[in-house]
Structures are given as structure tokens and as C-alpha cells.
Scaffold this active site. Structure first.
Site, PDB file in Angstrom:
ATOM      1  CG  ASP A  25       0.138   9.555   0.429  1.00  0.00           C
ATOM      2  OD1 ASP A  25       0.233   7.923   0.779  1.00  0.00           O
ATOM      3  OD2 ASP A  25      -0.538  10.286   0.787  1.00  0.00           O
ATOM      4  CG  HIS A  81      -2.027  -0.996   1.080  1.00  0.00           C
ATOM      5  ND1 HIS A  81      -3.289  -0.782   0.475  1.00  0.00           N
ATOM      6  CD2 HIS A  81      -1.929  -2.424   1.252  1.00  0.00           C
ATOM      7  CE1 HIS A  81      -4.107  -1.732   0.490  1.00  0.00           C
ATOM      8  NE2 HIS A  81      -3.205  -2.777   0.748  1.00  0.00           N
TER       9      HIS A  81
HETATM   10  P1  ADQ Z   1      -2.777   6.529   4.747  1.00  0.00           P
HETATM   11  O1  ADQ Z   1      -1.522   6.796   4.541  1.00  0.00           O
HETATM   12  O2  ADQ Z   1      -3.608   6.125   6.025  1.00  0.00           O
HETATM   13  O3  ADQ Z   1      -3.025   5.133   3.830  1.00  0.00           O
HETATM   14  P2  ADQ Z   1      -4.887   7.882   2.658  1.00  0.00           P
HETATM   15  O4  ADQ Z   1      -4.881   6.744   1.250  1.00  0.00           O
HETATM   16  O5  ADQ Z   1      -4.942   9.151   2.440  1.00  0.00           O
HETATM   17  O6  ADQ Z   1      -3.571   7.483   3.606  1.00  0.00           O
HETATM   18  O7  ADQ Z   1      -5.995   7.240   3.419  1.00  0.00           O
HETATM   19  C1  ADQ Z   1      -6.399   7.701   4.563  1.00  0.00           C
HETATM   20  C2  ADQ Z   1      -7.771   7.501   4.882  1.00  0.00           C
HETATM   21  O8  ADQ Z   1      -8.261   7.876   6.253  1.00  0.00           O
HETATM   22  C3  ADQ Z   1      -8.680   8.210   3.962  1.00  0.00           C
HETATM   23  O9  ADQ Z   1      -9.794   7.478   3.619  1.00  0.00           O
HETATM   24  C4  ADQ Z   1      -9.396   9.396   4.607  1.00  0.00           C
HETATM   25  O10 ADQ Z   1     -10.692   9.878   4.536  1.00  0.00           O
HETATM   26  C5  ADQ Z   1      -9.040   8.905   6.298  1.00  0.00           C
HETATM   27  N1  ADQ Z   1      -8.895   9.990   7.325  1.00  0.00           N
HETATM   28  C6  ADQ Z   1      -7.903  10.718   7.131  1.00  0.00           C
HETATM   29  N2  ADQ Z   1      -8.041  11.696   8.027  1.00  0.00           N
HETATM   30  C7  ADQ Z   1      -9.352  11.527   8.694  1.00  0.00           C
HETATM   31  C8  ADQ Z   1      -9.942  12.352   9.558  1.00  0.00           C
HETATM   32  N3  ADQ Z   1      -9.709  13.466  10.190  1.00  0.00           N
HETATM   33  N4  ADQ Z   1     -11.280  11.850   9.904  1.00  0.00           N
HETATM   34  C9  ADQ Z   1     -11.726  10.695   9.043  1.00  0.00           C
HETATM   35  N5  ADQ Z   1     -11.106   9.919   8.148  1.00  0.00           N
HETATM   36  C10 ADQ Z   1     -10.082  10.520   8.066  1.00  0.00           C
HETATM   37  C11 ADQ Z   1      -2.198   4.058   3.156  1.00  0.00           C
HETATM   38  C12 ADQ Z   1      -1.256   4.785   2.225  1.00  0.00           C
HETATM   39  C13 ADQ Z   1      -1.801   5.383   1.066  1.00  0.00           C
HETATM   40  C14 ADQ Z   1      -2.861   4.615   0.283  1.00  0.00           C
HETATM   41  C15 ADQ Z   1      -3.659   3.843   1.467  1.00  0.00           C
HETATM   42  C16 ADQ Z   1      -4.476   2.785   0.675  1.00  0.00           C
HETATM   43  O11 ADQ Z   1      -0.192   5.516   2.872  1.00  0.00           O
HETATM   44  O12 ADQ Z   1      -0.773   5.960   0.040  1.00  0.00           O
HETATM   45  O13 ADQ Z   1      -3.698   5.285  -0.608  1.00  0.00           O
HETATM   46  O14 ADQ Z   1      -2.904   3.302   2.410  1.00  0.00           O
HETATM   47  O15 ADQ Z   1      -3.841   2.037  -0.122  1.00  0.00           O
END
Ligand code: ADQ
Length: 464
Positions: free
Chosen positions: A362, A155
């Protein structure tokens, strides 16, 4: 239909819905359909590891979890996973800590996973292992005689070879990936780096999707994860979303909101984002009192020093910028350290004419896709996106920027604020087409279909 066994560091139970992200929902669906099992760490610690499995079933999804010892959590989760691999794979060798105890703990926990999940795996099952916590697990299962079809999905980014070689025993770790049949990355860029490493450092051969090392040939592919676009768009129209939307708009009066939503993590480029926004305020005094940056960043991994550090840095930076520019009736940064349920999050995205998603690196970044899905099609906002997020490979109609450049960020904010409606609509439509067509269901179906199409590996061909 073959039964699916999903293995990841943590599991997500449907009972905890609302907080279940798209990935958890998609995997739960696949598990329900195939009557499969999701296996992982319970999040709990125990004095002595017993390997006792806690089973539970919720809305047709079976989960199986184990407790780990405190030392396991320190060395494996906080240590090798989050102090070694996470920074290194996000190109931050300056933050990566290399310690034998971490590596030992990582291998020990993977062995513990292998020992406990092994009796649950039946010959026809398809095994799908997730992420950097569990890289060697496939090989450990092979060593226990499992000839099943096995896939692995990473991921996070795959780092360039020149950085990866800084990891002690890097070849040994990468070699374990050859126990899987299918290895997936989000983007061509991460896939290319993986192939480059295998060719340069291991003398492997690449032919199309196939990568050969010794007598093992595996498939390595790019398969970008998506979100549940339709559901997210519907969430933006829900009563909860509308309520928070109205609340925000009332508090803003005529000001335009720029929104950032991230786990509080140094890879998300929050410090650079605040600096870029400060640059915008410096460059454009005519926008003072007319814009607000709302940064939502719930803390994560607080047992790791670099995360405490970034939190302290952001607290003081937000304070400094607000101190410099605020007036009695205007605060330029609203910095919020809490999480929101998905419906509310959708309403927050919709209330913002600009989404500012600027990670330094990312794997994908789902927030960028959620921001797009939550927009009003008649009056969509503008996405400003880091060119170093995996999502930038698909969302070409965002304003793509270099997050290290405060000037580029400032220019992009200015451009987004001035963008005419027809250009906003055109860009949004193109991005939404991508978010809708390559959604989470597409991703899951593509990966599992490729795995299902493979023939079982004969146990005696399994690498030792
Ligand atoms: P993350 O590093 O956690 O994931 P991301 O892909 O942006 O990053 O996903 C974060 C999730 O958490 C999103 O669904 C977002 O809505 C939720 N989130 C963040 N802040 C929030 C808040 N304050 N309240 C509620 N929800 C919140 C890892 C990798 C990424 C990859 C994903 C999936 O680092 O690059 O996209 O896995 O593979």
C-alpha cells in the site's frame, strides 16, 4: 500567492461533503485560498470527445471536468491505469496486463487532458498533478509551451526496478516524470526504488533530493500523506459515531470486535486477512464466541475482472470460515459490502479494540491513521499493521506483521487481546503524535511550499 491548478483523474466537489475524504478537503482548501481550479474527468462518457469543459463552483472551489469516450474509459481507466499500472506498482506482475491498446488509450487521454487544460493554465500558476493515471501529463503540458512550476505526487508504491522493467516502454514512461520540477512519494522506500531505477536503467545521477537525467534536474522527495487527525478524532465523539458505537456494542454483548475497513481490492490482503483470522480461531479455541471480525469492504472497480474475482473469492471464504466455526449464537466474521459516512466510520473504529490493517502492499494506507485518530485516549485499541503499508514507516508502535503469514497474524491478534492498558496507551500516544503532527495539512503545505519555492522553468529548457 500563485494560483494552484490541481489535475487528477477525478475531482471532488465540496458540495458532496460527508463523503469527501481528507485529501479532497485539503486540496479544496488550497484551491479556495489560491482561487485555483481542480481539473479532471467528470466520470461521464460521451459518444464523441469534444473537449468541452464543464465548470462549476461550490463553496469557493472551482472545478473543471471533461467527458471521455467509452473507449477511453476502457483503455485508459480500466485498462492501462487499473489493469496495467495498479497491479504492477503493487508488485503484482502476475495480474498486470500489457496491451498496446491500453498504452495507446492512456496516452490519448493524457493528450486530451493536456489539450483541454492547457488554455486554462496561466504563466504564474503552480500545477500539481496527481497519481498514476496522469504520469505523462506534465511532459505534454511542457510540449504545449508551459514553463510553470509543476509537481507530481504518486499515491501508490513505486515498484522495484526488477519488476518495473517488465512494463513495455518503461523507460519512456519514467522519462516523462522529468518534465516535472518536484516528484513526491509517500515513503523513503518508494523514493529509493525510483532513484535506483533512474540510476540503473537510465544512467541518471542522484545527489540528495536532486535527480538528474540529461540536462534536467528535478527534486524527488518522500512526503507521507496524512489525515485530518483533529477532525477525525472529533468525529469519533459525534452523535452519529456514538449511536453506531452503542448499536455495535449492544450487538456484540461482551465480544471483542476486530475491525477491517478497505476498498475491496486485492492489494489490501483481504483473503490473507481472513486466512490469518481463521488460523487464530484454529489456534485459540478459548477465544471462540469472544471475538468477531467485522470486515467492511465496499466493492470497487467492478469493470475489472480481477476485482470481480477477489469479490467472489472473499464471499466464499467468509462463508466457509463462518460455516466451519459459527454456532447458533455466534458468527465469527461479519462481512459488510457497503460504505459508511465518516462520522459513522469513526464510531465503528472506536468500537473495535483491534484494528486489522494488513495490505500486501500500500502506498500509505489512511485507514491505519483513521483507526488511531478515532480511539478513546483513555482506553485505546491496538493497531495491527502490515509492514508492507507505507504507514508502517511512521506507525512504528503498531504491532507490525507480515500479512502473508497466517501464524504471525494469529499471534498478533492474541497479543493485542492480552495487551495491558498502560502498553496500549503508550503505543497509541506515540502513534497519535505522528498522526497529529504529520497530518493532511502538513503534507499539503510541505509539498506546495516546495513547489512555490522553485523558480519557473524557461520554456526553451523544457524537454521535448
Ligand atoms: P486507497 O487505496 O483508497 O488510497 P486508503 O489510503 O486506505 O486506500 O484510503 C481509503 C479511504 O477510503 C479511507 O479514507 C477510508 O476511510 C475510506 N473508506 C474505505 N472503506 C470505506 C467504507 N466502507 N466506508 C467509508 N469509507 C471508506 C490510495 C492509496 C493509498 C493512499 C491513498 C492516499 O492506495 O495507499 O494512502 O491513496 O494517498
Amino acid at each position: 500567492m500563485s494560483r494552484l491548478i490541481v489535475i487528477s483523474n477525478r475531482v471532488s466537489r465540496p458540495g458532496t461533503s460527508g463523503s469527501q475524504g481528507g485529501l479532497a478537503v485539503a486540496l479544496s482548501e488550497a484551491l479556495r485560498e489560491s482561487r485555483g481550479i481542480w481539473f479532471g474527468w467528470s466520470g461521464e462518457t460521451t459518444d464523441h470527445f469534444t473537449g468541452q469543459i464543464g465548470f462549476s463552483e461550490d463553496q469557493g472551489v472551482k472545478t473543471a471536468t471533461i467527458d471521455l469516450e467509452e473507449q477511453d474509459v476502457d483503455e485508459y481507466y480500466n485498462g492501462y491505469a487499473n489493469k496495467t499500472l495498479w497491479p504492477l506498482f503493487h508488485f503484482r506482475i502476475d495480474l498486470a496486463e500489457y496491451a498496446r491498446d491500453f498504452e495507446g488509450g492512456y496516452n490519448r487521454v493524457n493528450q486530451r487532458f493536456a489539450d483541454t487544460v492547457s488554455p486554462l493554465v496561466e504563466p504564474d500558476d503552480i500545477v500539481w498533478v496527481h497519481d498514476y493515471h496522469m504520469i505523462p501529463l506534465g511532459q505534454m503540458l511542457r510540449q504545449r509551451g508551459h514553463g510553470n512550476r509543476m509537481g507530481f505526487f504518486l499515491h501508490i508504491p513505486w515498484p522495484p526496478t526488477r519488476l518495473l522493467v517488465s512494463l513495455p516502454h518503461h523507460t519512456k514512461l519514467v522519462q516523462t516524470l522529468f518534465a516535472y520540477d518536484l516528484v513526491g512519494f509517500h515513503t523513503e522506500e518508494w523514493l529509493e526504488s525510483f532513484r535506483h531505477y533512474v540510476e540503473r536503467e537510465m544512467g541518471g545521477k542522484v545527489a540528495g533530493d536532486f535527480v538528474t537525467l540529461g540536462d534536467r534536474t528535478i527534486q524527488a522527495i518522500a512526503c507521507p500523506i496524512g489525515i485530518n487527525a483533529r477532525e477525525f478524532a472529533a468525529a469519533a465523539d459525534s452523535a452519529e459515531a456514538k449511536a453506531i458505537y452503542d448499536q455495535i456494542r449492544a450487538s456484540l454483548r461482551q465480544q471483542a470486535m476486530i475491525v477491517g475497513v478497505d476498498r475491496l481490492d486485492y492489494s489490501k490482503g483481504l483473503e490473507e486477512r481472513f486466512n490469518g483470522y481463521a488460523r487464530f480461531l484454529k489456534d485459540h479455541p478459548e477465544h471462540h464466541r469472544k471475538v468477531v471480525l467485522t470486515q467492511i469492504a465496499p466493492p470497487s472497480r467492478e469493470d475489472v475482472g480481477s476485482y470481480r474475482q477477489i469479490r467472489a473469492t472473499l464471499d466464499s471464504l467468509a462463508g466457509r470460515i463462518n460455516g466451519e466455526y459459527s454456532d447458533v449464537d455466534w458468527t465469527p466474521i461479519r462481512y459488510v459490502n457497503q460504505g459508511y459516512p465518516r462520522d459513522k466510520l469513526a464510531g465503528i473504529y472506536r468500537a473495535a479494540p483491534i484494528g486489522l490493517v494488513t495490505p500486501l502492499r500500500d502506498g500509505m494506507n489512511l485507514v491505519a491513521k483513521e483507526y488511531v485518530a478515532a480511539q478513546d485516549p483513555d482506553d485505546p485499541g491496538v493497531l495491527i499493521l502490515s509492514r508492507f503499508a507505507g504507514a508502517a514507516m511512521q506507525l512504528r508502535d503498531a504491532l507490525l506483521i507480515n500479512p502473508y503469514s497466517p501464524e504471525e497474524m494469529s499471534d498478533a491478534i492474541q497479543r493485542a487481546l492480552a495487551m495491558p492498558l498502560d502498553e496500549r496507551r503508550r503505543r497509541w500516544r506515540a502513534m497519535m503524535d505522528s498522526v497529529e503532527s504529520q497530518d493532511i495539512g502538513w503534507w499539503r503545505a510541505d509539498f506546495t511550499a516546495r513547489l512555490t519555492a522553485l523558480r519557473d522553468v524557461e520554456p526553451d529548457r523544457v524537454p521535448g
